[in-house]
Design a protein around this motif. Structure first.
Motif, short mmCIF file in Angstrom:
data_model
loop_
_atom_site.label_atom_id
_atom_site.label_comp_id
_atom_site.label_asym_id
_atom_site.label_seq_id
_atom_site.Cartn_x
_atom_site.Cartn_y
_atom_site.Cartn_z
N LYS A 296 1.78 10.05 -0.47
CA LYS A 296 2.55 9.47 0.56
C LYS A 296 1.54 8.28 0.91
CE LYS A 296 2.39 11.17 4.27
NZ LYS A 296 2.64 12.27 5.67
N MET A 297 0.37 8.07 1.01
CA MET A 297 -0.40 7.20 1.45
C MET A 297 -0.54 6.12 0.56
SD MET A 297 -1.52 8.19 4.45
CE MET A 297 -2.65 6.81 4.89
N GLN A 298 -0.40 6.42 -0.68
CA GLN A 298 -0.42 5.40 -1.66
C GLN A 298 1.05 4.72 -1.52
OE1 GLN A 298 -0.64 6.67 -5.64
NE2 GLN A 298 -0.37 4.49 -6.53
N VAL A 299 1.96 5.30 -1.25
CA VAL A 299 3.39 4.59 -1.10
C VAL A 299 3.50 3.56 0.27
CG1 VAL A 299 5.71 5.03 -0.74
CG2 VAL A 299 4.58 6.25 -2.35
N TYR A 300 2.81 4.15 1.21
CA TYR A 300 2.58 3.29 2.44
C TYR A 300 1.79 2.16 2.20
CZ TYR A 300 4.45 7.15 5.40
OH TYR A 300 5.24 8.07 6.10
N LYS A 301 0.68 2.29 1.56
CA LYS A 301 -0.14 0.94 1.26
C LYS A 301 0.74 0.09 0.42
CE LYS A 301 -4.61 -0.10 -0.61
NZ LYS A 301 -5.83 0.41 -1.27
N GLU A 302 1.47 0.66 -0.58
CA GLU A 302 2.40 -0.29 -1.38
C GLU A 302 3.21 -1.12 -0.53
OE1 GLU A 302 3.87 2.20 -4.36
OE2 GLU A 302 1.88 2.12 -5.55
N GLN A 303 3.88 -0.44 0.22
CA GLN A 303 5.14 -0.93 1.30
C GLN A 303 4.35 -2.18 2.00
OE1 GLN A 303 7.01 2.35 2.93
NE2 GLN A 303 8.22 2.92 1.00
N ILE A 304 3.22 -1.70 2.72
CA ILE A 304 2.48 -2.57 3.34
C ILE A 304 2.29 -3.69 2.97
CG2 ILE A 304 0.56 -3.02 4.94
CD1 ILE A 304 0.52 0.16 5.68
N GLU A 305 1.56 -3.89 1.57
CA GLU A 305 1.24 -4.91 0.98
C GLU A 305 2.54 -5.54 0.40
OE1 GLU A 305 -1.42 -6.05 0.02
OE2 GLU A 305 -2.78 -4.39 1.12
N GLU A 306 3.51 -4.90 0.31
CA GLU A 306 5.13 -5.86 -0.34
C GLU A 306 5.60 -6.46 1.29
OE1 GLU A 306 9.41 -4.64 -1.94
OE2 GLU A 306 7.89 -3.21 -1.60
N LEU A 307 5.30 -5.92 2.10
CA LEU A 307 5.89 -6.61 3.64
C LEU A 307 5.02 -7.73 3.99
CD1 LEU A 307 6.79 -3.50 5.79
CD2 LEU A 307 8.35 -5.10 4.52
#
Length: 215
Positions: free
Chosen positions: A144-155
């Motif tokens: 979940k933290m990895q997905v959050y990090k990927e979404q933040i980088e994408e945003l």
């Protein structure tokens, strides 16, 4: 005199080879006849000489013996095929049973992880299930933290792109506004100078107060 041991290889001399063939053929036919008489066996012997000449012996009918041999070979082949098929079917049944057992174990483990069917579990089994759930939770949280990090980088990447696009649009807007202002100023100047009737076009001599109009 002791007879020497015959080497098992082709006799190169044609005369010696023919003599040996004749002797051993007669001996083989004699042995076949003795075997059929002494043991009451059905014997059929077929020999082709090097030149293609046929020599044969049959204790009964050669055709019947050959037909009996063919039938026997077919039965053996059929039995072998049946044995192979039975072995394959047995192997397939074993694999099916093994897969069914694995599926049953997986379903049981799934129900245990969902908190179902725990009545028959011992304390050790319950502790093992608890540890497995804790490990699963840790893995899920890490993912979940990895997905959050990927979404933040994408945003962030999208924000950077939007800022760049906004800056380009502002520049274009300023350029267009400046061009429109310049067009309006030019248009106003043309209108004012084109319609004015107070512009003096005649030549005067002298000071403004005493200037004389030259005609």
């Amino acid at each position: 005199m002791v007879r020497g041991k015959t080497q098992m290889k082709r006799i190169e001399n044609a005369t010696s080879r023919q003599v040996t063939f004749s002797k051993r053929r007669n001996g083989l036919l004699k042995k076949a006849f003795e075997l059929s008489v002494l043991c009451d066996a059905e014997v059929a012997l077929v020999i082709f000489s090097p030149r293609g000449k046929l020599c044969e012996f049959a204790s009964s009918s050669m055709e019947e013996t050959i037909e009996r041999y063919r039938n026997q070979v077919k039965e053996v082949q059929t039995d072998n095929s049946s044995s192979v098929e039975n072995a394959q079917w047995q192997q397939l049944r074993d694999e099916i049973a093994s897969m069914a057992k694995k599926i049953e174990d997986i379903e049981l483990a799934k129900r245990e992880l969902l908190g179902e069917g725990l009545e028959s579990c011992t304390l050790e089994e319950l502790q093992e299930i608890e540890q497995q759930l804790e490990r699963s939770v840790c893995i899920i949280r890490a993912r979940k933290m990895q997905v959050y990090k990927e979404q933040i980088e994408e945003l962030k990447a999208k924000e950077k792109l939007l800022v760049s696009q906004n800056a380009m649009l502002n520049v274009e807007c300023i350029i267009q506004t400046k061009e429109k202002i310049e067009e309006r100023v030019a248009s106003v100047q043309i209108t004012e100078y084109g319609d004015s009737s107070d512009v003096e076009t005649e030549l005067f001599i002298g000071l403004p107060e005493k200037r004389t109009k030259q005609r």
